[in-house]
Design an enzyme around this catalytic site. Structure first.
Site, PDB file in Angstrom:
ATOM      1  N   ASP A 147     -23.568  -1.796  10.706  1.00 10.32           N
ATOM      2  CA  ASP A 147     -22.714  -2.627   9.861  1.00 10.32           C
ATOM      3  C   ASP A 147     -23.049  -2.295   8.419  1.00 10.32           C
ATOM      4  O   ASP A 147     -24.133  -2.633   7.925  1.00 10.32           O
ATOM      5  CB  ASP A 147     -22.952  -4.112  10.141  1.00 10.32           C
ATOM      6  CG  ASP A 147     -21.918  -5.020   9.477  1.00 10.32           C
ATOM      7  OD1 ASP A 147     -21.287  -4.577   8.488  1.00 10.32           O
ATOM      8  OD2 ASP A 147     -21.746  -6.162   9.937  1.00 10.32           O
TER       9      ASP A 147
ATOM     10  N   ARG B 149     -21.352  -3.170   5.654  1.00 12.50           N
ATOM     11  CA  ARG B 149     -20.662  -4.001   4.666  1.00 12.50           C
ATOM     12  C   ARG B 149     -21.624  -4.591   3.637  1.00 12.50           C
ATOM     13  O   ARG B 149     -22.791  -4.824   3.921  1.00 12.50           O
ATOM     14  CB  ARG B 149     -19.905  -5.129   5.371  1.00 12.50           C
ATOM     15  CG  ARG B 149     -18.677  -4.645   6.099  1.00 12.50           C
ATOM     16  CD  ARG B 149     -18.030  -5.742   6.913  1.00 12.50           C
ATOM     17  NE  ARG B 149     -18.832  -6.116   8.074  1.00 12.50           N
ATOM     18  CZ  ARG B 149     -18.445  -6.990   8.997  1.00 12.50           C
ATOM     19  NH1 ARG B 149     -17.266  -7.600   8.870  1.00 12.50           N
ATOM     20  NH2 ARG B 149     -19.223  -7.272  10.036  1.00 12.50           N
TER      21      ARG B 149
END
Length: 215
Positions: A135, A137
């Site tokens: 991930d 982000r």
């Protein structure tokens, strides 16, 4: 708000706003530009956010395949619609739409990841095989976007504990976690199970005890 006002940090600039009628309510859409990437992010607001009461909120990462193309490989489009519906039902809230496609790897790489998944990888393994984090982000830009509206605490619609942790580190209190469990189907069942097993997503409805511990 005035056009071209600067957000309370140098991560993003607030640019302008307009009304946006939807099937559920007439929201106000606010445009922000991220300095480091030039990406354009959005906030969708409804009602009076200046009361000090934590608004219902959603931090939604862009998913063109799910949000626009109605893909059933994920639950993203259904989460977006459900979040806007819930905010409309309450008459007050905010949705941040962040341009972080494919958990931060971009659209073309997400399609590459889908190809790897078709060959047997799961959603986490595919990102890793492409050389990315599971991930990738970055939620730091959430802070100046929320500060633009004077929001210090939210009732967050999410299944993702990383979003809760990220907001806490930014000094934004999550007064309540509101589960967002929608559109599990034969095409995304393994994807959702992988997010639960490898990314810690909370894929069961929150209990009162759990909500008390998260508040």
């Amino acid at each position: 708000m005035q056009d071209n006002a600067t957000a309370p940090s140098n991560l993003v600039d607030y640019v302008t706003s307009c009304s946006l009628p939807t099937p559920w309510a007439q929201f106000t859409m606010h445009a922000f530009v991220e300095h480091s990437t030039g990406k354009e992010h959005l906030a969708m607001t409804l009602g009076d956010l200046s009361t000090g009461e934590p608004p219902l909120a959603r931090i939604h990462s862009e998913c063109l395949t799910g949000d626009v193309m109605f893909s059933q490989r994920c639950d993203c489009g259904a989460q977006l619609e459900s979040a806007l519906r819930r905010i409309a039902d309450e008459g007050r809230g905010i949705l941040l739409y962040l341009r972080q496609e494919g958990r931060g790897i971009g659209l073309v790489n997400k399609i590459r990841a889908y190809r790897l998944q078709e060959a047997g990888a799961d959603t986490v393994e595919a990102n890793l095989q492409l050389g990315f984090h599971a991930d990738a982000r970055n939620y730091e830009l959430v802070l100046p976007m929320l500060e633009q509206f004077g929001i210090e605490s939210v009732r967050l619609m999410t299944n993702n504990p990383r979003k809760i942790d990220a907001l806490g580190k930014l000094g934004i209190k999550v007064a309540e976690r509101v589960p967002l469990l929608v559109n599990r189907n034969a095409y995304n069942d393994n994807y959702l199970n992988t997010k639960q097993a490898k990314l810690g997503h909370m894929m069961t409805p929150a209990t009162e005890a759990a909500l008390d511990s998260e508040a």
